[in-house]
Design a protein around this motif. Structure first.
Motif, PDB file in Angstrom:
ATOM      1  N   GLU A  28       0.836  -1.205   0.000  1.00  0.00           N
ATOM      2  CA  GLU A  28       0.000   0.000   0.000  1.00  0.00           C
ATOM      3  C   GLU A  28       0.869   1.254   0.000  1.00  0.00           C
ATOM      4  O   GLU A  28       0.587   2.211  -0.730  1.00  0.00           O
ATOM      5  CB  GLU A  28      -0.915   0.019   1.221  1.00  0.00           C
ATOM      6  N   GLU A  29       1.917   1.262   0.821  1.00  0.00           N
ATOM      7  CA  GLU A  29       2.791   2.425   0.896  1.00  0.00           C
ATOM      8  C   GLU A  29       3.515   2.661  -0.425  1.00  0.00           C
ATOM      9  O   GLU A  29       3.648   3.805  -0.867  1.00  0.00           O
ATOM     10  CB  GLU A  29       3.788   2.263   2.041  1.00  0.00           C
ATOM     11  N   VAL A  30       3.978   1.598  -1.066  1.00  0.00           N
ATOM     12  CA  VAL A  30       4.658   1.740  -2.353  1.00  0.00           C
ATOM     13  C   VAL A  30       3.688   2.253  -3.408  1.00  0.00           C
ATOM     14  O   VAL A  30       4.009   3.159  -4.183  1.00  0.00           O
ATOM     15  CB  VAL A  30       5.295   0.397  -2.798  1.00  0.00           C
ATOM     16  N   ARG A  31       2.468   1.701  -3.436  1.00  0.00           N
ATOM     17  CA  ARG A  31       1.461   2.144  -4.395  1.00  0.00           C
ATOM     18  C   ARG A  31       1.130   3.623  -4.190  1.00  0.00           C
ATOM     19  O   ARG A  31       1.086   4.398  -5.148  1.00  0.00           O
ATOM     20  CB  ARG A  31       0.190   1.302  -4.264  1.00  0.00           C
ATOM     21  N   ASP A  32       0.929   4.030  -2.934  1.00  0.00           N
ATOM     22  CA  ASP A  32       0.630   5.438  -2.640  1.00  0.00           C
ATOM     23  C   ASP A  32       1.776   6.346  -3.072  1.00  0.00           C
ATOM     24  O   ASP A  32       1.555   7.413  -3.638  1.00  0.00           O
ATOM     25  CB  ASP A  32       0.343   5.627  -1.147  1.00  0.00           C
ATOM     26  N   TYR A  33       3.009   5.922  -2.812  1.00  0.00           N
ATOM     27  CA  TYR A  33       4.183   6.697  -3.191  1.00  0.00           C
ATOM     28  C   TYR A  33       4.232   6.899  -4.705  1.00  0.00           C
ATOM     29  O   TYR A  33       4.453   7.997  -5.193  1.00  0.00           O
ATOM     30  CB  TYR A  33       5.454   5.992  -2.699  1.00  0.00           C
ATOM     31  N   VAL A  34       4.006   5.818  -5.450  1.00  0.00           N
ATOM     32  CA  VAL A  34       4.055   5.891  -6.911  1.00  0.00           C
ATOM     33  C   VAL A  34       2.924   6.765  -7.437  1.00  0.00           C
ATOM     34  O   VAL A  34       3.130   7.595  -8.330  1.00  0.00           O
ATOM     35  CB  VAL A  34       3.999   4.469  -7.521  1.00  0.00           C
ATOM     36  N   GLU A  35       1.729   6.604  -6.886  1.00  0.00           N
ATOM     37  CA  GLU A  35       0.586   7.395  -7.349  1.00  0.00           C
ATOM     38  C   GLU A  35       0.773   8.883  -7.060  1.00  0.00           C
ATOM     39  O   GLU A  35       0.384   9.724  -7.871  1.00  0.00           O
ATOM     40  CB  GLU A  35      -0.702   6.885  -6.716  1.00  0.00           C
TER      41      GLU A  35
END
Length: 104
Positions: free
Chosen positions: A68-75
């Motif tokens: 979730e943290e990686v996805r949020d960072y990328v988004e």
């Protein structure tokens, strides 16, 4: 007690006589090479226990939370990413030139 045990993270902060296990090397030194086949069974088990002691102190996170943290960072950064939004033609250093040169 060494500075590492007090919170320092640099191997260069090792105090003489330190036996904390985490700062046995000075900066610039290479790790010793150990041939595992030459060790006794007792030494192998001791190494395994030492490694497990180090691993048990590691902070762990759920994979789903990390994802979730990686996805949020990328988004969050996708608007600035040239691979996602593209490069404007006037700033693209790789665009093909309109003219050409013919060598005969």
């Amino acid at each position: 007690m060494c500075r590492r045990e007090e919170g320092a993270r640099s191997p260069a902060s090792r105090q003489p006589g330190c036996r904390c296990g985490g700062c046995l090397l000075y900066v610039g030194q290479k790790m010793p090479v150990i041939n595992i086949e030459d060790l006794t069974e007792k030494d192998k088990l001791k190494m395994e226990v030492d490694q497990l002691k180090k691993e048990v102190t590691l902070e762990r996170m759920l994979v789903s939370k990390c994802c979730e943290e990686v996805r949020d960072y990328v988004e969050e950064r996708s608007g600035e990413d040239p691979l996602v939004k593209g490069i404007p033609e006037d700033k693209n250093p790789f665009k093909e030139l309109k003219g050409g040169c013919v060598i005969s």
